[in-house]
Motif scaffolding. Structure first.
Motif, PDB file in Angstrom:
ATOM      1  N   LEU A   1     -16.463   2.362  -3.900  1.00 49.62           N
ATOM      2  CA  LEU A   1     -16.544   0.909  -3.894  1.00 49.62           C
ATOM      3  C   LEU A   1     -15.591   0.360  -4.954  1.00 49.62           C
ATOM      4  CD1 LEU A   1     -20.410   0.386  -3.621  1.00 49.62           C
ATOM      5  CD2 LEU A   1     -18.723   0.756  -1.809  1.00 49.62           C
ATOM      6  N   VAL A   2     -14.905  -0.708  -4.608  1.00 44.80           N
ATOM      7  CA  VAL A   2     -13.879  -1.253  -5.491  1.00 44.80           C
ATOM      8  C   VAL A   2     -14.172  -2.723  -5.786  1.00 44.80           C
ATOM      9  CG1 VAL A   2     -11.396  -1.572  -5.833  1.00 44.80           C
ATOM     10  CG2 VAL A   2     -12.222   0.291  -4.380  1.00 44.80           C
ATOM     11  N   ASP A   3     -14.097  -3.089  -7.051  1.00 45.42           N
ATOM     12  CA  ASP A   3     -14.196  -4.461  -7.536  1.00 45.42           C
ATOM     13  C   ASP A   3     -15.630  -4.960  -7.594  1.00 45.42           C
ATOM     14  OD1 ASP A   3     -12.914  -7.038  -8.334  1.00 45.42           O
ATOM     15  OD2 ASP A   3     -13.844  -7.731  -6.485  1.00 45.42           O
ATOM     16  N   ARG A   4     -16.345  -4.935  -6.470  1.00 42.35           N
ATOM     17  CA  ARG A   4     -17.717  -5.447  -6.421  1.00 42.35           C
ATOM     18  C   ARG A   4     -18.676  -4.257  -6.436  1.00 42.35           C
ATOM     19  NH1 ARG A   4     -16.445  -9.241  -1.206  1.00 42.35           N
ATOM     20  NH2 ARG A   4     -14.902 -10.611  -2.196  1.00 42.35           N
ATOM     21  N   LEU A   5     -19.438  -4.147  -7.495  1.00 37.54           N
ATOM     22  CA  LEU A   5     -20.242  -2.950  -7.702  1.00 37.54           C
ATOM     23  C   LEU A   5     -21.727  -3.306  -7.639  1.00 37.54           C
ATOM     24  CD1 LEU A   5     -18.239  -1.368 -10.663  1.00 37.54           C
ATOM     25  CD2 LEU A   5     -17.667  -1.504  -8.230  1.00 37.54           C
ATOM     26  N   PRO A   6     -22.445  -2.798  -6.623  1.00 37.63           N
ATOM     27  CA  PRO A   6     -23.855  -3.165  -6.462  1.00 37.63           C
ATOM     28  C   PRO A   6     -24.774  -2.594  -7.522  1.00 37.63           C
ATOM     29  CG  PRO A   6     -23.230  -1.496  -4.861  1.00 37.63           C
ATOM     30  CD  PRO A   6     -21.963  -1.924  -5.544  1.00 37.63           C
TER      31      PRO A   6
ATOM     32  N   ASN B   1     -17.298  -7.371 -16.250  1.00 32.54           N
ATOM     33  CA  ASN B   1     -17.405  -8.823 -16.086  1.00 32.54           C
ATOM     34  C   ASN B   1     -18.241  -9.519 -17.143  1.00 32.54           C
ATOM     35  OD1 ASN B   1     -15.934  -9.329 -13.530  1.00 32.54           O
ATOM     36  ND2 ASN B   1     -17.482  -7.991 -12.632  1.00 32.54           N
ATOM     37  N   VAL B   2     -19.376  -8.913 -17.494  1.00 37.08           N
ATOM     38  CA  VAL B   2     -20.345  -9.612 -18.333  1.00 37.08           C
ATOM     39  C   VAL B   2     -19.785  -9.889 -19.727  1.00 37.08           C
ATOM     40  CG1 VAL B   2     -22.641  -9.503 -19.365  1.00 37.08           C
ATOM     41  CG2 VAL B   2     -22.276  -8.649 -17.035  1.00 37.08           C
ATOM     42  N   GLY B   3     -19.335  -8.832 -20.397  1.00 39.83           N
ATOM     43  CA  GLY B   3     -18.814  -9.010 -21.752  1.00 39.83           C
ATOM     44  C   GLY B   3     -17.585  -9.898 -21.801  1.00 39.83           C
TER      45      GLY B   3
ATOM     46  N   ALA C   1     -21.920 -17.268  -3.721  1.00 40.16           N
ATOM     47  CA  ALA C   1     -23.243 -16.663  -3.856  1.00 40.16           C
ATOM     48  C   ALA C   1     -23.285 -15.315  -3.142  1.00 40.16           C
ATOM     49  CB  ALA C   1     -24.299 -17.596  -3.283  1.00 40.16           C
ATOM     50  N   GLY C   2     -24.044 -14.387  -3.711  1.00 42.50           N
ATOM     51  CA  GLY C   2     -24.248 -13.095  -3.078  1.00 42.50           C
ATOM     52  C   GLY C   2     -23.296 -12.010  -3.519  1.00 42.50           C
ATOM     53  N   LEU C   3     -22.203 -12.370  -4.202  1.00 45.93           N
ATOM     54  CA  LEU C   3     -21.251 -11.370  -4.669  1.00 45.93           C
ATOM     55  C   LEU C   3     -21.687 -10.850  -6.038  1.00 45.93           C
ATOM     56  CD1 LEU C   3     -17.837 -13.053  -3.780  1.00 45.93           C
ATOM     57  CD2 LEU C   3     -19.109 -11.359  -2.454  1.00 45.93           C
ATOM     58  N   THR C   4     -21.572  -9.553  -6.241  1.00 47.45           N
ATOM     59  CA  THR C   4     -21.950  -8.996  -7.534  1.00 47.45           C
ATOM     60  C   THR C   4     -21.046  -9.520  -8.642  1.00 47.45           C
ATOM     61  OG1 THR C   4     -20.584  -7.025  -7.117  1.00 47.45           O
ATOM     62  CG2 THR C   4     -22.916  -6.897  -6.546  1.00 47.45           C
ATOM     63  N   THR C   5     -19.774  -9.766  -8.337  1.00 43.74           N
ATOM     64  CA  THR C   5     -18.880 -10.319  -9.360  1.00 43.74           C
ATOM     65  C   THR C   5     -19.364 -11.701  -9.802  1.00 43.74           C
ATOM     66  OG1 THR C   5     -17.464 -11.013  -7.523  1.00 43.74           O
ATOM     67  CG2 THR C   5     -16.788  -9.063  -8.740  1.00 43.74           C
ATOM     68  N   THR C   6     -19.899 -12.491  -8.867  1.00 47.48           N
ATOM     69  CA  THR C   6     -20.420 -13.817  -9.212  1.00 47.48           C
ATOM     70  C   THR C   6     -21.622 -13.690 -10.132  1.00 47.48           C
ATOM     71  OG1 THR C   6     -19.653 -14.847  -7.160  1.00 47.48           O
ATOM     72  CG2 THR C   6     -21.474 -15.918  -8.309  1.00 47.48           C
ATOM     73  N   SER C   7     -22.590 -12.861  -9.752  1.00 48.10           N
ATOM     74  CA  SER C   7     -23.807 -12.742 -10.559  1.00 48.10           C
ATOM     75  C   SER C   7     -23.502 -12.174 -11.940  1.00 48.10           C
ATOM     76  CB  SER C   7     -24.840 -11.877  -9.836  1.00 48.10           C
ATOM     77  OG  SER C   7     -24.338 -10.575  -9.592  1.00 48.10           O
TER      78      SER C   7
ATOM     79  N   ARG D   1     -24.141 -16.903 -19.391  1.00 47.59           N
ATOM     80  CA  ARG D   1     -25.433 -17.106 -20.065  1.00 47.59           C
ATOM     81  C   ARG D   1     -25.499 -16.332 -21.387  1.00 47.59           C
ATOM     82  NH1 ARG D   1     -29.980 -18.499 -16.536  1.00 47.59           N
ATOM     83  NH2 ARG D   1     -29.237 -19.087 -14.461  1.00 47.59           N
ATOM     84  N   LEU D   2     -24.976 -15.108 -21.361  1.00 47.11           N
ATOM     85  CA  LEU D   2     -24.993 -14.282 -22.571  1.00 47.11           C
ATOM     86  C   LEU D   2     -24.157 -14.914 -23.675  1.00 47.11           C
ATOM     87  CD1 LEU D   2     -25.777 -11.619 -23.984  1.00 47.11           C
ATOM     88  CD2 LEU D   2     -23.735 -10.577 -22.949  1.00 47.11           C
ATOM     89  N   GLY D   3     -22.993 -15.447 -23.307  1.00 51.30           N
ATOM     90  CA  GLY D   3     -22.141 -16.096 -24.305  1.00 51.30           C
ATOM     91  C   GLY D   3     -22.822 -17.283 -24.953  1.00 51.30           C
ATOM     92  N   LEU D   4     -23.537 -18.079 -24.163  1.00 49.27           N
ATOM     93  CA  LEU D   4     -24.285 -19.210 -24.719  1.00 49.27           C
ATOM     94  C   LEU D   4     -25.369 -18.716 -25.669  1.00 49.27           C
ATOM     95  CD1 LEU D   4     -24.752 -21.450 -21.536  1.00 49.27           C
ATOM     96  CD2 LEU D   4     -23.119 -21.797 -23.407  1.00 49.27           C
ATOM     97  N   HIS D   5     -26.097 -17.681 -25.234  1.00 47.94           N
ATOM     98  CA  HIS D   5     -27.193 -17.144 -26.059  1.00 47.94           C
ATOM     99  C   HIS D   5     -26.666 -16.618 -27.390  1.00 47.94           C
ATOM    100  CE1 HIS D   5     -30.926 -15.111 -27.068  1.00 47.94           C
ATOM    101  NE2 HIS D   5     -30.239 -13.994 -27.261  1.00 47.94           N
ATOM    102  N   ARG D   6     -25.573 -15.878 -27.335  1.00 46.69           N
ATOM    103  CA  ARG D   6     -25.004 -15.329 -28.569  1.00 46.69           C
ATOM    104  C   ARG D   6     -24.552 -16.431 -29.521  1.00 46.69           C
ATOM    105  NH1 ARG D   6     -21.081 -10.501 -26.215  1.00 46.69           N
ATOM    106  NH2 ARG D   6     -22.706  -8.914 -25.901  1.00 46.69           N
ATOM    107  N   SER D   7     -24.191 -17.575 -28.955  1.00 50.39           N
ATOM    108  CA  SER D   7     -23.698 -18.691 -29.771  1.00 50.39           C
ATOM    109  C   SER D   7     -24.814 -19.637 -30.178  1.00 50.39           C
ATOM    110  CB  SER D   7     -22.630 -19.467 -28.993  1.00 50.39           C
ATOM    111  OG  SER D   7     -21.556 -18.615 -28.642  1.00 50.39           O
ATOM    112  N   GLY D   8     -26.050 -19.315 -29.807  1.00 43.90           N
ATOM    113  CA  GLY D   8     -27.188 -20.143 -30.192  1.00 43.90           C
ATOM    114  C   GLY D   8     -27.317 -21.418 -29.395  1.00 43.90           C
ATOM    115  N   LEU D   9     -26.766 -21.445 -28.172  1.00 45.27           N
ATOM    116  CA  LEU D   9     -26.826 -22.646 -27.336  1.00 45.27           C
ATOM    117  C   LEU D   9     -27.838 -22.465 -26.214  1.00 45.27           C
ATOM    118  CD1 LEU D   9     -23.016 -23.504 -26.959  1.00 45.27           C
ATOM    119  CD2 LEU D   9     -24.675 -24.442 -28.597  1.00 45.27           C
TER     120      LEU D   9
END
Length: 332
Positions: A141-146, A158-160, A184-190, A197-205
């Motif tokens: 599987l390439v790019d989109r990883l379930p 993607n997340v970091g 919606a529905g793509l693993t890259t999107t989620s 969301r993680l970036g906001l949390h790390r920044s205290g927002l």
């Protein structure tokens, strides 16, 4: 093959060894055979050879051929690496639809490909992937990883990377940061939404759902998404576009609304574009290692073909921060 043998003054068996690389042949004999091949236009019979060898030296690629430079660069890297290993590609468009994807995979199987590279559609986890595993078709599987870990897979981190973009904006003082997210529905999107969301949390927002708008992974929906964000009672001062197509939509909408990027609105994006430093201001992006993803995918598939029983692997390759001025910074 008989004509080639007659012209080169050798046996048909010698021609077969030269063409298929099945046995060493003297350099002078090899040269005569290759000259005869060129003179006659002989190409061999790949289908007949596959019946003997059990392989076609071909790899199937089932991918959504959307109008996105990312996929063009990815396919180029896959083709180059496959060619270097002596394999050809058979490319089929999945249209990002489960039915079309299923038909594409079956078409590739009917061509007796030795293995398959797949950018899975949102429904692949319950349709084609179980079938491929059951049939024992070597697959990567390439790019989109379930994330199931049951099949070899390679894609971007993607997340970091998305979290880092958000954190950069908060370091510049932004507290209202919008996200134009993918289909919606793509693993890259989620994954990229999770990174936001993680970036906001790390920044205290605190997360404000109103600041998240779907851009559908395409230009026009992204235009509409930015328009909606900028009409909020308390609009964002910065926006993250979650892929290159949506970055185009964001820039279109900003221009039409007479919003100055980097001044009135900080803009950053996941995905590098070749024109990123040609616009004014140049775009701050996270550049995916597209070529390395393509090369790694082919290497993993060839390894799987050679050793079908090895444990499945997941490879995540890091993105690279391309710091320019669309984020509001005055220097690199």
């Amino acid at each position: 093959m008989r004509d080639v043998a007659h012209l080169a003054g050798v046996s048909i068996t010698t021609v077969s060894h030269v063409v298929n690389g099945t046995r060493a042949v003297a350099d002078e004999t090899r040269r005569r055979v290759l000259d005869a091949v060129a003179a006659t236009g002989y190409t061999g019979n790949a289908i007949a050879r596959s019946l003997v060898t059990g392989g076609t030296r071909s790899l199937g690629v089932a991918i959504s051929l959307v109008a996105n430079p990312y996929f063009a660069e990815l396919i180029h890297a896959i083709e180059s690496e496959a060619s270097r290993a002596g394999f050809t590609l058979i490319l089929v468009d999945t249209h990002d639809q489960p039915e079309a994807e299923h038909a594409a995979v079956r078409a590739l199987r009917s061509r007796r490909v030795d293995g398959m590279l797949l950018t899975p559609s949102p429904g692949a986890a319950t349709t084609v992937l179980p079938e491929l595993r059951q049939l024992g078709v070597p697959t990567v599987l390439v790019d989109r990883l379930p994330g199931s870990g049951l099949v070899d897979q390679v894609g971007p981190e993607n997340v970091g990377a998305m979290a880092a973009l958000v954190e950069h904006l908060t370091e510049l003082g932004h507290r209202r940061i919008g996200l134009v997210s993918g289909a919606a529905g793509l693993t890259t999107t989620s994954e990229r939404v999770h990174g936001y969301r993680l970036g906001l949390h790390r920044s205290g927002l605190e997360l404000d759902e109103e600041l998240m708008a779907s851009g559908g992974s395409a230009v026009k929906p992204a235009e509409a998404a930015l328009r909606r964000l900028l009409t909020l009672p308390d609009p964002p001062t910065a926006v993250v576009a979650a892929n290159n197509n949506m970055m185009v939509g964001v820039l279109h909408a900003a221009r039409e609304l007479d919003v100055k990027v980097g001044v009135d609105l900080a803009v950053v994006g996941y995905d590098e574009v070749e024109w990123a430093d040609l616009v004014d201001p140049p775009l701050t992006t996270m550049a995916q290692p597209i070529a390395e993803i393509g090369r790694t995918a082919v290497r993993m598939l060839l390894s799987r073909i050679a050793d079908p029983d090895q444990p499945p692997r997941t490879v995540r390759l890091p993105a690279r921060f391309m710091h320019r001025r669309s984020c509001g910074c005055t220097g690199p």
